[in-house]
Design a protein around this motif. Structure first.
Motif, mmCIF file in Angstrom:
data_model
loop_
_atom_site.group_PDB
_atom_site.id
_atom_site.type_symbol
_atom_site.label_atom_id
_atom_site.label_comp_id
_atom_site.label_asym_id
_atom_site.label_seq_id
_atom_site.Cartn_x
_atom_site.Cartn_y
_atom_site.Cartn_z
ATOM 1 N N ASP A 63 11.130 -0.604 6.914
ATOM 2 C CA ASP A 63 10.186 -1.121 6.398
ATOM 3 C C ASP A 63 10.495 -2.588 5.870
ATOM 4 O O ASP A 63 11.402 -3.084 5.613
ATOM 5 C CB ASP A 63 9.971 -0.318 5.080
ATOM 6 N N LYS A 64 8.962 -3.332 6.030
ATOM 7 C CA LYS A 64 9.149 -4.824 5.865
ATOM 8 C C LYS A 64 8.753 -4.796 4.358
ATOM 9 O O LYS A 64 7.600 -4.204 3.873
ATOM 10 C CB LYS A 64 8.250 -5.600 6.601
ATOM 11 N N VAL A 65 9.421 -5.682 3.293
ATOM 12 C CA VAL A 65 9.169 -5.713 1.924
ATOM 13 C C VAL A 65 9.076 -7.142 1.378
ATOM 14 O O VAL A 65 9.711 -8.041 1.949
ATOM 15 C CB VAL A 65 10.238 -5.034 1.162
ATOM 16 N N VAL A 66 8.399 -7.392 0.463
ATOM 17 C CA VAL A 66 8.441 -8.661 -0.246
ATOM 18 C C VAL A 66 9.130 -8.459 -1.612
ATOM 19 O O VAL A 66 8.542 -7.637 -2.425
ATOM 20 C CB VAL A 66 7.149 -9.319 -0.489
ATOM 21 N N THR A 67 10.146 -9.081 -2.080
ATOM 22 C CA THR A 67 10.572 -9.034 -3.550
ATOM 23 C C THR A 67 9.939 -9.647 -4.473
ATOM 24 O O THR A 67 8.777 -10.769 -4.043
ATOM 25 C CB THR A 67 12.260 -9.507 -3.467
ATOM 26 N N SER A 100 13.475 -1.822 -8.029
ATOM 27 C CA SER A 100 12.193 -2.241 -8.946
ATOM 28 C C SER A 100 11.730 -3.606 -8.750
ATOM 29 O O SER A 100 10.663 -4.098 -9.141
ATOM 30 C CB SER A 100 12.577 -1.846 -10.407
ATOM 31 N N THR A 101 12.587 -4.383 -8.138
ATOM 32 C CA THR A 101 11.926 -6.063 -7.800
ATOM 33 C C THR A 101 11.371 -6.136 -6.624
ATOM 34 O O THR A 101 10.957 -7.312 -6.294
ATOM 35 C CB THR A 101 13.314 -6.870 -7.671
ATOM 36 N N ILE A 102 11.097 -4.905 -5.719
ATOM 37 C CA ILE A 102 10.338 -4.901 -4.444
ATOM 38 C C ILE A 102 8.804 -5.151 -5.011
ATOM 39 O O ILE A 102 8.487 -4.244 -5.874
ATOM 40 C CB ILE A 102 10.350 -4.005 -3.666
ATOM 41 N N SER A 103 7.984 -5.987 -4.888
ATOM 42 C CA SER A 103 6.508 -6.193 -5.364
ATOM 43 C C SER A 103 5.720 -5.760 -4.039
ATOM 44 O O SER A 103 4.630 -5.243 -4.664
ATOM 45 C CB SER A 103 6.416 -7.638 -5.777
ATOM 46 N N THR A 104 6.008 -5.688 -2.874
ATOM 47 C CA THR A 104 4.957 -5.262 -1.880
ATOM 48 C C THR A 104 5.726 -4.791 -0.816
ATOM 49 O O THR A 104 6.622 -5.454 -0.389
ATOM 50 C CB THR A 104 4.254 -6.570 -1.557
ATOM 51 N N VAL A 105 5.274 -3.527 -0.103
ATOM 52 C CA VAL A 105 5.588 -2.897 1.024
ATOM 53 C C VAL A 105 4.713 -3.492 2.015
ATOM 54 O O VAL A 105 3.607 -2.862 2.113
ATOM 55 C CB VAL A 105 5.774 -1.347 0.935
ATOM 56 N N LEU A 106 5.083 -4.423 2.973
ATOM 57 C CA LEU A 106 3.999 -4.945 4.238
ATOM 58 C C LEU A 106 3.740 -3.953 5.110
ATOM 59 O O LEU A 106 2.566 -3.631 5.220
ATOM 60 C CB LEU A 106 4.636 -6.307 4.367
ATOM 61 N N THR A 107 4.714 -3.547 5.740
ATOM 62 C CA THR A 107 4.565 -2.411 6.782
ATOM 63 C C THR A 107 5.616 -1.469 6.721
ATOM 64 O O THR A 107 6.636 -1.667 6.244
ATOM 65 C CB THR A 107 4.603 -3.228 8.170
ATOM 66 N N ALA A 108 5.043 -0.302 7.049
ATOM 67 C CA ALA A 108 5.995 0.753 7.288
ATOM 68 C C ALA A 108 6.694 0.857 8.511
ATOM 69 O O ALA A 108 6.156 0.325 9.484
ATOM 70 C CB ALA A 108 5.349 2.157 6.977
ATOM 71 N N ALA A 109 7.798 1.637 8.492
ATOM 72 C CA ALA A 109 8.448 1.560 9.738
ATOM 73 C C ALA A 109 7.836 2.269 11.090
ATOM 74 O O ALA A 109 6.876 3.460 10.431
ATOM 75 C CB ALA A 109 9.892 2.248 9.719
#
Length: 114
Positions: A63-67, A100-109
């Motif tokens: 998964d691609k995420v943004v902190t 909890s510091t992950i603010s957005t999940v950009l794309t799922a695997a």
């Protein structure tokens, strides 16, 4: 002698039916503002937080995420019972991030094709 007696009506006698209505009309704009704020601001925010919480609990490798700090990375390792996730932020650079510091999940695997 020159002054006649003046009798005033009580508030209940003068407007017995309109006193309750006046109170409703007086507080109606305030109630309307609260209802509008709930449906336009509070409810959508609660729904968005619920969706983010569900996405965070379903994080998996790839998964691609943004902190919260703005770092974009790829999830390399996660466990359900752990609060920390390993995120690759550059080739061969992996950091441990609190879930909890992950603010957005950009794309799922991408789903494994079987």
């Amino acid at each position: 002698m020159f002054i006649s007696a003046a009798y005033a009506q009580t508030a209940a006698g003068a407007a017995s039916g309109s006193a309750g209505m006046a109170a409703i009309v007086q507080y109606a704009p305030l109630v309307l503002i609260v209802v509008v704020f709930y449906f336009l601001l509070i409810r959508p925010q609660q729904k968005q937080q619920k969706q983010l919480k569900a996405r965070l609990s379903a994080l998996k490798r790839g998964d691609k995420v943004v902190t919260a700090g703005g770092i974009v990375g790829l999830v390399k390792k996660t466990t359900d019972d752990s609060n920390e996730i390993d995120v690759e932020i550059a080739p061969n650079v992996t950091v441990s991030v609190v879930r909890s510091t992950i603010s957005t999940v950009l794309t799922a695997a991408p789903a494994d094709k079987k």
